[in-house]
Design an enzyme around this catalytic site. Structure first.
Site, PDB file in Angstrom:
ATOM      1  N   GLU A 125       8.589  16.470  15.273  1.00  0.00           N
ATOM      2  CA  GLU A 125       9.120  16.299  13.923  1.00  0.00           C
ATOM      3  C   GLU A 125       8.351  17.189  12.963  1.00  0.00           C
ATOM      4  O   GLU A 125       7.121  17.129  12.910  1.00  0.00           O
ATOM      5  CB  GLU A 125       8.985  14.834  13.491  1.00  0.00           C
ATOM      6  N   GLU A 162       9.352   1.438  11.071  1.00  0.00           N
ATOM      7  CA  GLU A 162      10.400   2.456  10.879  1.00  0.00           C
ATOM      8  C   GLU A 162       9.688   3.804  10.887  1.00  0.00           C
ATOM      9  O   GLU A 162       8.950   4.123   9.946  1.00  0.00           O
ATOM     10  CB  GLU A 162      11.137   2.216   9.569  1.00  0.00           C
ATOM     11  N   LYS A 217       0.891  -1.170   0.000  1.00  0.00           N
ATOM     12  CA  LYS A 217       0.000   0.000   0.000  1.00  0.00           C
ATOM     13  C   LYS A 217       0.924   1.213   0.000  1.00  0.00           C
ATOM     14  O   LYS A 217       1.431   1.618   1.037  1.00  0.00           O
ATOM     15  CB  LYS A 217      -0.883  -0.024   1.254  1.00  0.00           C
ATOM     16  N   CYS A 229      13.546  11.074   6.888  1.00  0.00           N
ATOM     17  CA  CYS A 229      13.396  10.701   8.295  1.00  0.00           C
ATOM     18  C   CYS A 229      14.705  10.843   9.060  1.00  0.00           C
ATOM     19  O   CYS A 229      14.713  11.110  10.250  1.00  0.00           O
ATOM     20  CB  CYS A 229      12.899   9.266   8.399  1.00  0.00           C
TER      21      CYS A 229
HETATM   22  P1  NAD Z   1       2.239   8.393   7.357  1.00  0.00           P
HETATM   23  O1  NAD Z   1       2.393   7.641   8.612  1.00  0.00           O
HETATM   24  O2  NAD Z   1       1.245   9.491   7.306  1.00  0.00           O
HETATM   25  O3  NAD Z   1       1.847   7.419   6.162  1.00  0.00           O
HETATM   26  C1  NAD Z   1       2.645   6.300   5.832  1.00  0.00           C
HETATM   27  C2  NAD Z   1       1.767   5.250   5.192  1.00  0.00           C
HETATM   28  O4  NAD Z   1       0.857   4.750   6.161  1.00  0.00           O
HETATM   29  C3  NAD Z   1       0.919   5.768   4.034  1.00  0.00           C
HETATM   30  O5  NAD Z   1       0.899   4.790   3.026  1.00  0.00           O
HETATM   31  C4  NAD Z   1      -0.451   5.936   4.681  1.00  0.00           C
HETATM   32  O6  NAD Z   1      -1.513   5.864   3.781  1.00  0.00           O
HETATM   33  C5  NAD Z   1      -0.464   4.760   5.637  1.00  0.00           C
HETATM   34  N1  NAD Z   1      -1.383   4.882   6.761  1.00  0.00           N
HETATM   35  C6  NAD Z   1      -1.783   5.996   7.408  1.00  0.00           C
HETATM   36  N2  NAD Z   1      -2.617   5.677   8.425  1.00  0.00           N
HETATM   37  C7  NAD Z   1      -2.764   4.336   8.412  1.00  0.00           C
HETATM   38  C8  NAD Z   1      -3.493   3.400   9.204  1.00  0.00           C
HETATM   39  N3  NAD Z   1      -4.249   3.792  10.221  1.00  0.00           N
HETATM   40  N4  NAD Z   1      -3.407   2.080   8.896  1.00  0.00           N
HETATM   41  C9  NAD Z   1      -2.637   1.661   7.877  1.00  0.00           C
HETATM   42  N5  NAD Z   1      -1.928   2.493   7.089  1.00  0.00           N
HETATM   43  C10 NAD Z   1      -1.980   3.818   7.356  1.00  0.00           C
HETATM   44  O7  NAD Z   1       3.691   8.912   6.969  1.00  0.00           O
HETATM   45  P2  NAD Z   1       4.084   9.851   5.745  1.00  0.00           P
HETATM   46  O8  NAD Z   1       3.561  11.219   6.028  1.00  0.00           O
HETATM   47  O9  NAD Z   1       3.737   9.174   4.469  1.00  0.00           O
HETATM   48  O10 NAD Z   1       5.669   9.845   5.843  1.00  0.00           O
HETATM   49  C11 NAD Z   1       6.400  10.714   6.655  1.00  0.00           C
HETATM   50  C12 NAD Z   1       6.773  10.054   7.959  1.00  0.00           C
HETATM   51  O11 NAD Z   1       7.504   8.857   7.696  1.00  0.00           O
HETATM   52  C13 NAD Z   1       7.685  10.877   8.837  1.00  0.00           C
HETATM   53  O12 NAD Z   1       7.293  10.760  10.172  1.00  0.00           O
HETATM   54  C14 NAD Z   1       9.048  10.235   8.647  1.00  0.00           C
HETATM   55  O13 NAD Z   1       9.973  10.438   9.687  1.00  0.00           O
HETATM   56  C15 NAD Z   1       8.669   8.810   8.518  1.00  0.00           C
HETATM   57  N6  NAD Z   1       9.716   8.044   7.840  1.00  0.00           N
HETATM   58  C16 NAD Z   1      10.451   7.165   8.574  1.00  0.00           C
HETATM   59  C17 NAD Z   1      11.476   6.463   7.968  1.00  0.00           C
HETATM   60  C18 NAD Z   1      12.318   5.472   8.722  1.00  0.00           C
HETATM   61  O14 NAD Z   1      13.004   4.703   8.079  1.00  0.00           O
HETATM   62  N7  NAD Z   1      12.290   5.450  10.030  1.00  0.00           N
HETATM   63  C19 NAD Z   1      11.729   6.654   6.604  1.00  0.00           C
HETATM   64  C20 NAD Z   1      10.951   7.571   5.901  1.00  0.00           C
HETATM   65  C21 NAD Z   1       9.930   8.255   6.523  1.00  0.00           C
END
Ligand code: NAD
Length: 486
Positions: A390, A254, A178, A288
């Protein structure tokens, strides 16, 4: 105009519910296309296809045959490099210069790196003494976890998705991905590559949609999913952990970061400025592992700040395809609203805006894009929300410090624990400070540098588990102990 469909059992399919949503380019706000939003039916079909494929031709391949197929996938991504590059940059607005060096090559490499590690990983074996003197052999045997749900974010869409799909498939699992609703393009394109390379139908599936009450939630709560690997925000990670609790499914999370950069007076100043610039501003600060809190030892504080401001002023905002562009827009207007709310909050909390702090005038052709200025603040209190939360934008706060003990405490004073960067030419100090950092990865005189065979993951609220190299084996396989009485 494009249409982004789900990829289920080797075929592109529309949503039965007829629901779609818009995908817009953040460079100028133009419409890229319509994305199908999966209902429970499509998610169920994808999970069933993935489960059936475990028992089909895929499940009968040897490890060497699987690895050969995955190497083909990597090669095919490289052959279609320009299509992946264009699709990724249109979805995200990131400069070609960056995506062609990082996102797409790493997107391909992820299918090779883990395969090689796996091929060279030994099996554990112990000989046990028994009272009859004949003994027994205990042999470790790894089997795939089964159907793995991959939930990925928008900041490095192809790279972070394949970082999970590569090892999942190398270990013999099947996947349902997804991708983020903001960036459906490259994950959709990967379906074509899988078919071209002869990856059996049902091994790689894609469903599009949002998180809550949409494809993300339907997928993570599906009882036929055996494990969930997620990259995204910490709060989303919590929701996924709750979903995974039902049926005790495995998770790998992550999540977010609020990473410190520590610049000691004995650093190579130019190296520290170059590295901190990248870590705060590359990908418009949407990394991130990026640095949002910079601590600089007082004797070089003014000089460091001045050099950073000079370098920020040189960032070249522009269209992704322009060769000189080094700084693109944020991924969406929604994310821009969030980042700008922190720009306003910083001022309210008493920050001095050293540079940036607003929205640039990009001219008529680009003003509908999600642009913000790269920004540096000073003068905030350590408990300011801008220091603690963040932001995930092109911004950092720079603060002086006076002693090693003080900066270790400041750096660790956060709920997160993803990464830290230390800039010093004193190697004993570098090791001493690195050992005290509460983070999954610590860089010394570098940033974003990592051998893919090493562990990756976060401490504290930055995640659970480690992926990368042999560490991924713990998540992507079930380790069975076979005990043979001799
Ligand atoms: P997000 O958590 O909003 O979304 C990530 C994914 O989760 C999307 O595909 C979204 O549709 C899905 N999602 C959202 N709510 C959900 C739920 N309740 N159930 C299942 N899926 C759900 O994150 P984002 O805004 O896309 O990305 C930015 C974030 O990602 C930042 O916090 C960043 O630090 C983090 N990030 C972490 C790493 C790492 O390796 N630790 C790497 C990249 C980004």
């Amino acid at each position: 105009m494009k249409e982004f469909k789900h990829f289920i059992n080797g075929e592109y399919v529309s949503s039965a519910n007829g629901k779609t949503f818009e995908n817009r380019c953040p460079v100028d706000g133009s419409l890229i296309g319509q994305v199908h939003e999966a209902g429970r039916d499509e998610v169920d079909a994808a999970v069933r296809a993935a489960r059936a494929a475990l028992k089909g031709p895929w499940g009968k391949l040897s490890q060497a045959q699987r690895i050969e197929l995955l190497n083909k996938v990597a090669d095919r991504i490289n052959e279609r490099f320009d299509e992946f590059l264009e699709a990724e940059c249109r979805d995200t607005g990131k400069p070609y210069k960056i995506a062609s060096h990082i996102d797409i090559p790493r997107g391909a490499a992820n299918f090779k790196a883990f395969s090689e590690t796996l091929a060279n990983h030994p099996t554990e074996g112990f000989r046990l003494d028994t009272p009859d003197g004949k003994g027994a052999l205990n042999v470790g045997h790894r089997t795939p976890k089964g159907v793995v749900a991959v939930i990925s974010p928008w900041n490095l869409p192809l790279l972070l998705m394949t970082w999970k799909v590569g090892p999942a498939l190398a270990c013999g699992n099947t996947v349902v991905v997804k991708p983020s609703e903001e960036t459906p393009a490259t994950t959709t394109l990967l379906g074509e590559v899988m078919n071209e390379c002869g990856v059996p139908a049902g091994v790689f599936n894609v469903v599009h949609g949002f998180g809550p009450d949409s494809a993300g939630e339907f997928l993570t709560s599906h009882p036929q999913v055996d494990a969930i690997t997620f990259t995204g925000e910490t709060r989303t990670g919590e929701a996924i952990m709750k979903a995974a609790a039902v049926g005790l499914r495995n998770i790998s999370l992550e999540c977010g970061g609020k990473n410190p950069g520590i610049v000691f007076a004995d650093c190579d100043l130019e190296k520290a400025v170059e590295g901190t610039m990248r870590s705060a501003f590359v990908n418009c600060g949407q990394v991130c592992l990026g640095t949002e809190r910079v601590y600089v030892e007082r004797p070089i504080y003014e000089a460091f700040l001045a050099r950073m401001k000079e370098e920020v002023a040189k960032l070249k905002l522009g269209r992704p395809e322009d060769a000189e562009t080094s700084f693109g827009p944020l991924v969406s207007h929604e994310h821009r609203d969030k980042v700008l709310s922190y720009y306003r909050l910083a001022v309210k909390e008493g920050a001095t805006v050293e540079i940036g702090g607003g929205v640039p005038d990009m001219g008529a052709a680009l003003n509908d894009g999600a642009w913000v200025e790269p920004t540096i603040w000073t003068g905030l209190a350590d408990d300011a929300r801008v220091i603690r939360e963040e932001i995930f934008g092109p911004c950092c706060h720079i603060r002086p410090f006076d002693s090693e003990d003080e900066v270790v405490e400041l750096a660790n004073d956060t709920d997160y624990g993803l990464a830290a960067a230390i800039w010093t030419e004193n190697s004993a100090r570098a090791v001493r400070v690195a050992e005290q950092m509460e983070a999954g990865i610590v860089w010394v005189n570098s940033w974003f540098l990592r051998d893919l065979r090493t562990a990756f993951g976060g401490a504290k609220q930055s995640g659970i588990g480690r992926e990368g190299g042999v560490h991924g084996l713990e998540f992507y396989t079930e380790l069975k102990n076979i005990c043979i009485k001799l």
